[in-house]
Design a protein around this motif. Structure first.
Motif, PDB file in Angstrom:
ATOM      1  N   PRO A  53      -3.101   4.696  16.544  1.00  0.00           N
ATOM      2  CA  PRO A  53      -2.120   4.648  15.448  1.00  0.00           C
ATOM      3  C   PRO A  53      -2.160   3.351  14.655  1.00  0.00           C
ATOM      4  CG  PRO A  53      -1.025   4.712  17.590  1.00  0.00           C
ATOM      5  CD  PRO A  53      -2.469   4.947  17.835  1.00  0.00           C
ATOM      6  N   VAL A  54      -2.415   2.235  15.333  1.00  0.00           N
ATOM      7  CA  VAL A  54      -2.437   0.955  14.613  1.00  0.00           C
ATOM      8  C   VAL A  54      -3.570   0.953  13.591  1.00  0.00           C
ATOM      9  CG1 VAL A  54      -2.867  -1.519  14.848  1.00  0.00           C
ATOM     10  CG2 VAL A  54      -1.317  -0.372  16.420  1.00  0.00           C
ATOM     11  N   ILE A  55      -4.750   1.423  14.019  1.00  0.00           N
ATOM     12  CA  ILE A  55      -5.874   1.477  13.083  1.00  0.00           C
ATOM     13  C   ILE A  55      -5.562   2.451  11.952  1.00  0.00           C
ATOM     14  CG2 ILE A  55      -8.297   2.167  12.820  1.00  0.00           C
ATOM     15  CD1 ILE A  55      -8.812   1.067  15.578  1.00  0.00           C
ATOM     16  N   SER A  56      -4.926   3.580  12.280  1.00  0.00           N
ATOM     17  CA  SER A  56      -4.569   4.552  11.240  1.00  0.00           C
ATOM     18  C   SER A  56      -3.696   3.909  10.180  1.00  0.00           C
ATOM     19  CB  SER A  56      -3.813   5.735  11.837  1.00  0.00           C
ATOM     20  OG  SER A  56      -4.559   6.326  12.840  1.00  0.00           O
ATOM     21  N   VAL A  57      -2.683   3.170  10.654  1.00  0.00           N
ATOM     22  CA  VAL A  57      -1.755   2.539   9.715  1.00  0.00           C
ATOM     23  C   VAL A  57      -2.484   1.526   8.841  1.00  0.00           C
ATOM     24  CG1 VAL A  57       0.230   1.003   9.538  1.00  0.00           C
ATOM     25  CG2 VAL A  57       0.270   2.896  11.146  1.00  0.00           C
ATOM     26  N   LEU A  58      -3.304   0.697   9.501  1.00  0.00           N
ATOM     27  CA  LEU A  58      -4.023  -0.321   8.733  1.00  0.00           C
ATOM     28  C   LEU A  58      -4.972   0.329   7.732  1.00  0.00           C
ATOM     29  CD1 LEU A  58      -4.773  -2.998  11.469  1.00  0.00           C
ATOM     30  CD2 LEU A  58      -3.025  -3.024   9.691  1.00  0.00           C
ATOM     31  N   ALA A  59      -5.678   1.363   8.174  1.00  0.00           N
ATOM     32  CA  ALA A  59      -6.606   2.035   7.265  1.00  0.00           C
ATOM     33  C   ALA A  59      -5.844   2.666   6.101  1.00  0.00           C
ATOM     34  CB  ALA A  59      -7.403   3.088   8.018  1.00  0.00           C
ATOM     35  N   GLY A  60      -4.650   3.223   6.389  1.00  0.00           N
ATOM     36  CA  GLY A  60      -3.827   3.812   5.335  1.00  0.00           C
ATOM     37  C   GLY A  60      -3.399   2.764   4.325  1.00  0.00           C
ATOM     38  N   LEU A  61      -2.948   1.610   4.848  1.00  0.00           N
ATOM     39  CA  LEU A  61      -2.535   0.527   3.953  1.00  0.00           C
ATOM     40  C   LEU A  61      -3.720   0.046   3.121  1.00  0.00           C
ATOM     41  CD1 LEU A  61      -0.233  -1.517   6.347  1.00  0.00           C
ATOM     42  CD2 LEU A  61       0.487  -0.252   4.322  1.00  0.00           C
ATOM     43  N   LEU A  62      -4.880  -0.003   3.777  1.00  0.00           N
ATOM     44  CA  LEU A  62      -6.077  -0.445   3.084  1.00  0.00           C
ATOM     45  C   LEU A  62      -6.425   0.511   1.943  1.00  0.00           C
ATOM     46  CD1 LEU A  62      -8.537  -2.383   3.060  1.00  0.00           C
ATOM     47  CD2 LEU A  62      -9.684  -0.730   4.524  1.00  0.00           C
ATOM     48  N   LEU A  63      -6.366   1.800   2.260  1.00  0.00           N
ATOM     49  CA  LEU A  63      -6.666   2.790   1.227  1.00  0.00           C
ATOM     50  C   LEU A  63      -5.683   2.642   0.058  1.00  0.00           C
ATOM     51  CD1 LEU A  63      -8.470   5.145   0.485  1.00  0.00           C
ATOM     52  CD2 LEU A  63      -6.856   6.671   1.591  1.00  0.00           C
ATOM     53  N   GLY A  64      -4.388   2.442   0.410  1.00  0.00           N
ATOM     54  CA  GLY A  64      -3.381   2.234  -0.628  1.00  0.00           C
ATOM     55  C   GLY A  64      -3.726   1.040  -1.493  1.00  0.00           C
ATOM     56  N   ALA A  65      -4.198  -0.050  -0.844  1.00  0.00           N
ATOM     57  CA  ALA A  65      -4.555  -1.264  -1.587  1.00  0.00           C
ATOM     58  C   ALA A  65      -5.726  -0.986  -2.519  1.00  0.00           C
ATOM     59  CB  ALA A  65      -4.904  -2.386  -0.612  1.00  0.00           C
ATOM     60  N   ILE A  66      -6.703  -0.233  -1.999  1.00  0.00           N
ATOM     61  CA  ILE A  66      -7.867   0.085  -2.838  1.00  0.00           C
ATOM     62  C   ILE A  66      -7.429   0.902  -4.047  1.00  0.00           C
ATOM     63  CG2 ILE A  66     -10.024   1.405  -2.913  1.00  0.00           C
ATOM     64  CD1 ILE A  66     -10.427   0.587   0.035  1.00  0.00           C
ATOM     65  N   ILE A  67      -6.532   1.874  -3.792  1.00  0.00           N
ATOM     66  CA  ILE A  67      -6.066   2.711  -4.906  1.00  0.00           C
ATOM     67  C   ILE A  67      -5.326   1.866  -5.933  1.00  0.00           C
ATOM     68  CG2 ILE A  67      -4.452   4.570  -5.490  1.00  0.00           C
ATOM     69  CD1 ILE A  67      -5.385   5.836  -2.790  1.00  0.00           C
ATOM     70  N   MET A  68      -4.514   0.932  -5.440  1.00  0.00           N
ATOM     71  CA  MET A  68      -3.818   0.044  -6.384  1.00  0.00           C
ATOM     72  C   MET A  68      -4.824  -0.749  -7.211  1.00  0.00           C
ATOM     73  SD  MET A  68      -0.426  -1.591  -4.690  1.00  0.00           S
ATOM     74  CE  MET A  68      -0.387  -1.164  -2.969  1.00  0.00           C
ATOM     75  N   LEU A  69      -5.869  -1.247  -6.540  1.00  0.00           N
ATOM     76  CA  LEU A  69      -6.892  -2.019  -7.257  1.00  0.00           C
ATOM     77  C   LEU A  69      -7.591  -1.164  -8.300  1.00  0.00           C
ATOM     78  CD1 LEU A  69      -8.578  -4.220  -4.505  1.00  0.00           C
ATOM     79  CD2 LEU A  69      -7.286  -4.994  -6.503  1.00  0.00           C
ATOM     80  N   VAL A  70      -7.921   0.079  -7.898  1.00  0.00           N
ATOM     81  CA  VAL A  70      -8.625   0.967  -8.809  1.00  0.00           C
ATOM     82  C   VAL A  70      -7.797   1.191 -10.073  1.00  0.00           C
ATOM     83  CG1 VAL A  70      -9.389   3.343  -9.134  1.00  0.00           C
ATOM     84  CG2 VAL A  70      -9.987   2.120  -7.042  1.00  0.00           C
ATOM     85  N   PHE A  71      -6.483   1.344  -9.893  1.00  0.00           N
ATOM     86  CA  PHE A  71      -5.623   1.572 -11.055  1.00  0.00           C
ATOM     87  C   PHE A  71      -5.107   0.258 -11.644  1.00  0.00           C
ATOM     88  CE2 PHE A  71      -5.539   5.681  -8.965  1.00  0.00           C
ATOM     89  CZ  PHE A  71      -5.773   6.511 -10.051  1.00  0.00           C
ATOM     90  N   GLN A  72      -5.716  -0.829 -11.233  1.00  0.00           N
ATOM     91  CA  GLN A  72      -5.446  -2.141 -11.796  1.00  0.00           C
ATOM     92  C   GLN A  72      -4.022  -2.642 -11.586  1.00  0.00           C
ATOM     93  OE1 GLN A  72      -7.035  -2.090 -15.821  1.00  0.00           O
ATOM     94  NE2 GLN A  72      -9.034  -2.230 -14.865  1.00  0.00           N
ATOM     95  N   TYR A  73      -3.512  -2.372 -10.374  1.00  0.00           N
ATOM     96  CA  TYR A  73      -2.273  -3.036  -9.982  1.00  0.00           C
ATOM     97  C   TYR A  73      -2.638  -4.045  -8.918  1.00  0.00           C
ATOM     98  CZ  TYR A  73      -0.209   0.986 -12.241  1.00  0.00           C
ATOM     99  OH  TYR A  73       0.128   1.941 -13.146  1.00  0.00           O
TER     100      TYR A  73
END
Lengths: 356, 359
Positions: A14-34
């Protein structure tokens, strides 16, 4: 050695899942320039900035703990109770109805009565699916999904034509029935934090004791592991099926009571079954069905959802938060992949060190 | 084997990095949050909290947000804290936290868009005396820091009813509502009365979707109505109505010989009816949510906030209206009848009911 490994892994996944989820969220924010730093910063501020926010985080987590526990009980016994939302709504209706019928009873009597009524209502609603499963082998997934819709429309009808005269919400329940207390409200800067959290914590202990320390819990677990072998060993499969669903529904019903008597203090016309149902399912999967895991993942959901409300303040759209939550669930869902990777990793290390 | 190890390691390190970054960000945000800026005039800021539906619902919430944006641009405000912003609610449980976030961010005026926010605002208004609240579509009495805004949607809907009745060839029209209640009741009552004023024998189907955000439901209700012979549907259902438009367009594409129409709601929904080959939007009722949001924000900035009062906007003051749409293309008489009725309502000769009559 094996057991210890398993423990490490059940925490790591679960810890890796959460971190990977947060990471994906960060990447998506970067992609949309936030800016992800600003975005997550706002989230953390939104969750912990003031006593009020912390109160709301715990408030949101409270019913999730209960529905999450409910899901885990059925899941341990091998059933996928997807009807938590409907069972929670059932509990919500029953508690509000009782609270509106006897508004003048003393608090010490009315609150427990409402909780019991809601719990029983949830148990009954889940029991229907359990009964059909035990008697006719009907899929509990289909039946509980259908029951979600049934209770949704029953609920809206009750609000409109039974509890009120064509209004879309019932009046607020009397303070005698409310789970809120001045102490908790003031402590948390006026949030909707309520006594339901004590109920939830109590249930964490009770469910743990039930599943790990009683015969009934042992039977539920063994039915989940191997129904045929359990029956061969003399356990009553039908009884255990119904029991698992009833306990699961009772806990979900309690979650609904907390929403009704604590969060909203009324019942209103809903456009979909309460979201604590499906969130509870996710919380339980993330927590690996373990009571402590469920507590932690409920709080995490609270942080994500309440904190996420603050993200628009720095320009990040709220949909990003939904994507983060969804991706965490996604990574939990593919936990086999994470386990697989970890296994490979561990095997390599072992052979590398030349140990067996 | 080697790659999977790498992926595993990569995930772990990246994950750790993100969590560290997130923690760092938290500290920074905390520092800036302590210097909250409450101000008047130049420092004045305003925000709105949507009901379930969001600022892109092509109707109610969107027009409110457009109004606030317009105000912001005219006054050189920036989107964000200290200027103007929106807080989107995805479920009913998020109204209160959203209102609190807005208060937290130091906005002087906070708009609650929609009657669903009424209980939430009523609950927190007393604890936040410094914030000026505005509730749209509902009334909160006896609080100096809450201004209530009501629209006479029944008047615009009456005109929509006349347009629908005159445009219908099958003498059969439909009404699709979002959630039953006082506000949408006004739409229904006005529309039904308007249709009946033209011809008592016109059949009117009334259906509620039970949600303002369920386009799929809107589509299936519209499909049933068009199939049973209705050829004009008025929707008062926010996002749900987008399903009505999509069904009307599908019908037009398969059977263009029997034209069907949609009457839009709250803002000019001409664009939603557009398809290659024509447009299904007959006309739209207008609800000046955007204008009102803009006006109130402007007034409040100048220190002219009407706390504790209830303001009612109708046809008379341009708070609600009906667009020209394609009325003239269908039949030039329609606009004439609509204008006549409009004059009569403004003069007080026609009283439009606010509540649908019980069946």
């Amino acid at each position: 050695m094996n057991k210890k490994n398993e423990l490490v892994r059940s925490i790591a996944v679960p810890v890796i899942s959460v971190l990977a989820g947060l990471l994906l969220g960060a990447i998506i924010m970067l992609v949309f320039q936030y800016n992800p730093v600003e975005g997550y910063g706002a989230m953390i501020e939104g969750a912990f900035g003031r006593a009020y926010n912390v109160g709301e985080v715990v408030r949101l987590a409270t019913p999730l703990i209960l529905t999450g526990l409910g899901f885990s009980v059925a899941y341990t016994a091998g059933f996928f109770n997807i009807g938590l939302a409907g069972q929670a709504l059932c509990g919500w209706i029953a508690s509000i109805w009782l609270a509106m019928t006897f508004p003048d009873l003393p608090k010490a009597l009315l609150v427990p009565l409402c909780i019991i009524a809601g719990t029983l209502a949830g148990a009954l609603w889940a029991g229907i699916a359990g009964f059909f499963r035990a008697q006719f082998g009907t899929s509990e997934v289909i039946v509980t999904i259908m029951l979600n819709y049934t209770i949704l429309y029953i609920s809206n009808h009750i609000v409109r034509y039974v509890l009120t005269d064509n209004a879309d919400a019932t009046p607020k329940i009397s303070p005698n029935a409310s789970l809120r207390s001045d102490f908790l409200t003031q402590l948390s800067g006026g949030s909707r934090l309520n006594g339901g959290i004590f109920l939830a914590l109590l249930m964490i202990v009770l469910v743990w004791v039930l599943m790990k320390r009683t015969t009934a819990g042992f039977e539920l677990r063994s039915v989940g592991l191997n129904p045929l072998a359990s029956e061969y060993a003399g356990m009553n499969a039908k009884k255990n099926i119904i029991l698992a669903m009833v306990i699961s529904g009772a806990l979900a019903g309690m979650g609904g009571v907390v929403e009704g008597l604590g969060t909203f203090e009324n019942l209103y016309v809903l456009s979909a079954a309460p979201e604590i149902g499906f969130d509870g399912l996710a919380v339980s999967l993330l927590g690996g069905g373990n009571p402590i895991g469920i507590l932690l993942s409920s709080l995490l959901f609270g942080v994500l959802k309440i904190g996420g409300l603050k993200m628009p303040s720095v320009g990040v759209p709220k949909e990003i938060v939904e994507i983060v939550i969804a991706s965490i669930i996604f990574f939990v869902g593919i936990n086999y992949a994470i386990r697989y990777i970890m296994d490979k990793f561990a095997a390599k290390k072992m052979t590398g060190k030349g140990e067996a | 084997m080697k790659t999977s190890k790498k992926i595993g390691l990569g995930l772990l390190t990246l994950g750790l990095a993100v969590s560290l970054v997130a923690c760092g960000g938290g500290k920074k945000a905390d520092d800036t949050a302590t210097g909250g800026d409450k101000g008047k005039g130049a420092d004045y800021s305003a925000a709105l909290v949507t009901d379930v539906g969001g600022v892109d619902d092509k109707s109610f919430n969107q027009s409110a947000w457009e109004g606030l944006q317009e105000w912001g641009k005219e006054n050189d405000k920036k989107k964000g804290t200290g200027g103007y912003n929106y807080y989107q609610s995805n479920s009913d449980s998020e109204f209160t936290p959203n209102l609190n976030s807005a208060i937290d961010d130091g906005f002087n005026t906070v708009f609650g868009i929609g009657f669903k926010l009424q209980p939430a605002i009523e609950e927190i208004a007393d604890a936040n005396k410094d914030t000026q609240f505005v509730i749209i579509d509902d009334v909160i009495k006896g609080k100096d820091n809450v201004e209530s805004v009501i629209f006479k949607d029944n008047e615009a809907s009456y005109l929509a009813g006349i347009a629908a009745a005159k445009a219908s060839k099958t003498k059969h029209v439909g009404f699709v509502g979002g959630q039953e209640g006082e506000v949408i009741g006004r739409f229904e009552a006005g529309f039904v009365d308007g249709v009946k004023s033209v011809d008592k024998d016109i059949k009117i189907d009334v259906k509620y979707a039970g949600s303002f955000g369920d386009a799929a439901k809107g589509k299936s209700i519209a499909a049933a109505m068009y199939k049973s012979g209705a050829d004009v549907i008025f929707h008062a259902s926010g996002d749900t109505g987008n399903g009505v438009f999509s069904e009307a367009i599908d019908v037009m594409k398969t059977k263009p010989e029997n034209p069907v129409w949609v009457i839009g709601v709250d803002r000019d929904q001409h664009d939603e009816g557009e398809y290659d080959g024509g447009n299904v939007t007959l006309t739209s009722t207008l609800k000046g949510v955007g204008t009102v949001v803009k006006t109130i924000a402007t007034d409040a900035q100048d220190g002219k906030y009407n706390g504790g009062k209830t303001e009612v906007f109708g046809l008379k003051d341009g708070g609600v209206d009906l667009t020209k749409g394609q009325l003239d293309e269908v039949n030039p008489d329609i606009q004439k009848a609509v204008d006549e009725a409009k004059d009569k309502i403004i003069a007080g000769d026609i009283k439009v009911p606010e509540k649908p009559s019980k069946k």
